[in-house]
Scaffold this motif. Structure first.
Motif, PDB file in Angstrom:
ATOM      1  N   ARG A   1      35.025  -7.212  72.209  1.00  0.00           N
ATOM      2  CA  ARG A   1      35.832  -8.435  72.223  1.00  0.00           C
ATOM      3  C   ARG A   1      36.962  -8.324  73.246  1.00  0.00           C
ATOM      4  O   ARG A   1      37.256  -9.283  73.965  1.00  0.00           O
ATOM      5  CB  ARG A   1      36.401  -8.712  70.833  1.00  0.00           C
ATOM      6  N   ALA A   2      37.606  -7.159  73.310  1.00  0.00           N
ATOM      7  CA  ALA A   2      38.726  -6.978  74.235  1.00  0.00           C
ATOM      8  C   ALA A   2      38.263  -7.053  75.690  1.00  0.00           C
ATOM      9  O   ALA A   2      38.916  -7.679  76.533  1.00  0.00           O
ATOM     10  CB  ALA A   2      39.411  -5.641  73.972  1.00  0.00           C
ATOM     11  N   LEU A   3      37.131  -6.427  76.009  1.00  0.00           N
ATOM     12  CA  LEU A   3      36.630  -6.452  77.376  1.00  0.00           C
ATOM     13  C   LEU A   3      36.195  -7.859  77.777  1.00  0.00           C
ATOM     14  O   LEU A   3      36.455  -8.305  78.898  1.00  0.00           O
ATOM     15  CB  LEU A   3      35.463  -5.473  77.527  1.00  0.00           C
ATOM     16  N   GLN A   4      35.556  -8.561  76.871  1.00  0.00           N
ATOM     17  CA  GLN A   4      35.105  -9.917  77.182  1.00  0.00           C
ATOM     18  C   GLN A   4      36.288 -10.867  77.360  1.00  0.00           C
ATOM     19  O   GLN A   4      36.275 -11.728  78.246  1.00  0.00           O
ATOM     20  CB  GLN A   4      34.162 -10.398  76.083  1.00  0.00           C
ATOM     21  N   ALA A   5      37.308 -10.682  76.517  1.00  0.00           N
ATOM     22  CA  ALA A   5      38.501 -11.527  76.655  1.00  0.00           C
ATOM     23  C   ALA A   5      39.220 -11.241  77.962  1.00  0.00           C
ATOM     24  O   ALA A   5      39.839 -12.133  78.560  1.00  0.00           O
ATOM     25  CB  ALA A   5      39.441 -11.286  75.476  1.00  0.00           C
ATOM     26  N   ARG A   6      39.149 -10.015  78.434  1.00  0.00           N
ATOM     27  CA  ARG A   6      39.770  -9.650  79.714  1.00  0.00           C
ATOM     28  C   ARG A   6      38.940 -10.179  80.881  1.00  0.00           C
ATOM     29  O   ARG A   6      39.476 -10.585  81.923  1.00  0.00           O
ATOM     30  CB  ARG A   6      39.883  -8.123  79.786  1.00  0.00           C
ATOM     31  N   ALA A   7      37.628 -10.171  80.727  1.00  0.00           N
ATOM     32  CA  ALA A   7      36.742 -10.539  81.834  1.00  0.00           C
ATOM     33  C   ALA A   7      36.811 -12.012  82.177  1.00  0.00           C
ATOM     34  O   ALA A   7      36.871 -12.380  83.369  1.00  0.00           O
ATOM     35  CB  ALA A   7      35.302 -10.153  81.497  1.00  0.00           C
ATOM     36  N   LEU A   8      36.790 -12.882  81.173  1.00  0.00           N
ATOM     37  CA  LEU A   8      36.617 -14.309  81.437  1.00  0.00           C
ATOM     38  C   LEU A   8      37.692 -14.914  82.335  1.00  0.00           C
ATOM     39  O   LEU A   8      37.356 -15.569  83.343  1.00  0.00           O
ATOM     40  CB  LEU A   8      36.518 -15.085  80.126  1.00  0.00           C
ATOM     41  N   PRO A   9      38.990 -14.726  82.062  1.00  0.00           N
ATOM     42  CA  PRO A   9      39.975 -15.326  82.972  1.00  0.00           C
ATOM     43  C   PRO A   9      39.929 -14.743  84.379  1.00  0.00           C
ATOM     44  O   PRO A   9      40.191 -15.446  85.356  1.00  0.00           O
ATOM     45  CB  PRO A   9      41.322 -15.038  82.280  1.00  0.00           C
ATOM     46  N   TRP A  10      39.583 -13.466  84.481  1.00  0.00           N
ATOM     47  CA  TRP A  10      39.480 -12.846  85.813  1.00  0.00           C
ATOM     48  C   TRP A  10      38.323 -13.477  86.589  1.00  0.00           C
ATOM     49  O   TRP A  10      38.460 -13.816  87.765  1.00  0.00           O
ATOM     50  CB  TRP A  10      39.287 -11.340  85.671  1.00  0.00           C
ATOM     51  N   TYR A  11      37.191 -13.643  85.930  1.00  0.00           N
ATOM     52  CA  TYR A  11      36.032 -14.277  86.570  1.00  0.00           C
ATOM     53  C   TYR A  11      36.379 -15.702  87.015  1.00  0.00           C
ATOM     54  O   TYR A  11      36.002 -16.133  88.113  1.00  0.00           O
ATOM     55  CB  TYR A  11      34.839 -14.337  85.623  1.00  0.00           C
ATOM     56  N   ARG A  12      37.055 -16.432  86.142  1.00  0.00           N
ATOM     57  CA  ARG A  12      37.395 -17.811  86.484  1.00  0.00           C
ATOM     58  C   ARG A  12      38.267 -17.864  87.739  1.00  0.00           C
ATOM     59  O   ARG A  12      38.097 -18.749  88.585  1.00  0.00           O
ATOM     60  CB  ARG A  12      38.107 -18.472  85.305  1.00  0.00           C
ATOM     61  N   GLY A  13      39.186 -16.916  87.864  1.00  0.00           N
ATOM     62  CA  GLY A  13      40.031 -16.871  89.053  1.00  0.00           C
ATOM     63  C   GLY A  13      39.243 -16.606  90.314  1.00  0.00           C
ATOM     64  O   GLY A  13      39.510 -17.200  91.373  1.00  0.00           O
ATOM     65  N   ARG A  14      38.231 -15.724  90.214  1.00  0.00           N
ATOM     66  CA  ARG A  14      37.426 -15.401  91.401  1.00  0.00           C
ATOM     67  C   ARG A  14      36.493 -16.568  91.761  1.00  0.00           C
ATOM     68  O   ARG A  14      36.267 -16.844  92.934  1.00  0.00           O
ATOM     69  CB  ARG A  14      36.602 -14.122  91.158  1.00  0.00           C
ATOM     70  N   VAL A  15      35.933 -17.232  90.756  1.00  0.00           N
ATOM     71  CA  VAL A  15      35.104 -18.416  91.038  1.00  0.00           C
ATOM     72  C   VAL A  15      35.954 -19.484  91.716  1.00  0.00           C
ATOM     73  O   VAL A  15      35.527 -20.124  92.682  1.00  0.00           O
ATOM     74  CB  VAL A  15      34.463 -18.961  89.744  1.00  0.00           C
TER      75      VAL A  15
END
Length: 244
Positions: free
Chosen positions: A126-140
């Motif tokens: 859960r912690a890794l997924q919560a960290r990943a999503l906003p970072w991915y959105r920024g790169r997209v």
């Protein structure tokens, strides 16, 4: 209707499951059961084999990656265990209590504190997924900006054979396990999917778009294929995707 079929591709025996149905297109997939090819009902065996051979290198690479990933042991979550986060070591710390938190480590890296209560592996996911999503959105958002495109919806994926996908209706999905990779390799997958907003195929026009926004995509693709089998497997998360 499904049937087993064996082929030899570049000297390598490959077992396939053929599935004929009322569809219009061909699809080649790899999952935990092996290689599967879906085709329209009246497709001849010769047509099927030509289609599979045209994707032979891709198929062999995916089967090899899947076999290698299956040998990666599941990560045992324990105090002091390290795993990669954006290509750098992340240390896990376990403590009594019910709260997960990120904090700076004394060596300048990061630590993730997980509660002993409950399932630490699930808390880690859960912690890794919560960290990943906003970072991915920024790169997209960044790569869409380079192409003058409106940012689509971005969601996480747990697909077996893909790092990412793009749909004109549902937007872009990126595998959460990309978070283990160096940012430059994640950016390659992002650029790949953003390019699909212009070209929904893998034609020369598509790769020209990728090259425009990510010139070093060939090296990144090779590096991603090499890195994929080495990524940690956490709990029931599976072995994730093969490289695009």
């Amino acid at each position: 209707m499904e049937q087993a079929h064996a082929m030899v591709i570049d000297g390598t025996p490959v077992d396939l499951v053929l599935r004929r149905s009322a569809r219009r297109s061909f699809a080649l997939q790899i999952d935990h059961r092996g290689a599967r090819v879906a085709v329209p009902l009246r497709t001849s065996l010769g047509e099927i084999e030509r289609f599979v051979h045209s994707h032979g290198r891709w198929l062999l690479d995916r089967l090899k990656a899947s076999a290698e990933a299956a040998r990666v042991p599941v990560l045992e979550v324990a105090d002091g265990v390290q795993l990669p986060l954006f290509g750098r070591p992340l240390s896990l710390r376990l403590h009594e209590g019910g709260r997960t938190q990120w904090r700076a480590a004394v060596d300048g890296g990061e630590e993730l504190v997980l509660p002993l209560d409950g399932d630490p592996s699930r808390a880690l996911l859960r912690a890794l997924q919560a960290r990943a999503l906003p970072w991915y959105r920024g790169r997209v958002e960044e790569y869409c900006h380079r192409l003058g495109l409106k940012q689509p919806s971005v969601r996480l994926s747990n697909a077996v054979t893909r790092w990412g996908s793009c749909s004109s209706r549902s937007g872009i999905r990126l595998h959460w396990r990309l978070i283990h990779l160096q940012p430059g390799l994640i950016d390659y997958v992002v650029a790949h999917e953003v390019a699909h907003l212009i070209e929904m195929n893998h034609s020369p026009r598509f790769w020209a778009v990728v090259e425009h926004i990510y010139p070093d995509w060939r090296a990144a693709r090779s590096a991603l294929r090499a890195a994929a089998p080495t990524l940690p497997v956490i709990g029931a998360s599976g072995h994730g995707a093969a490289a695009r």
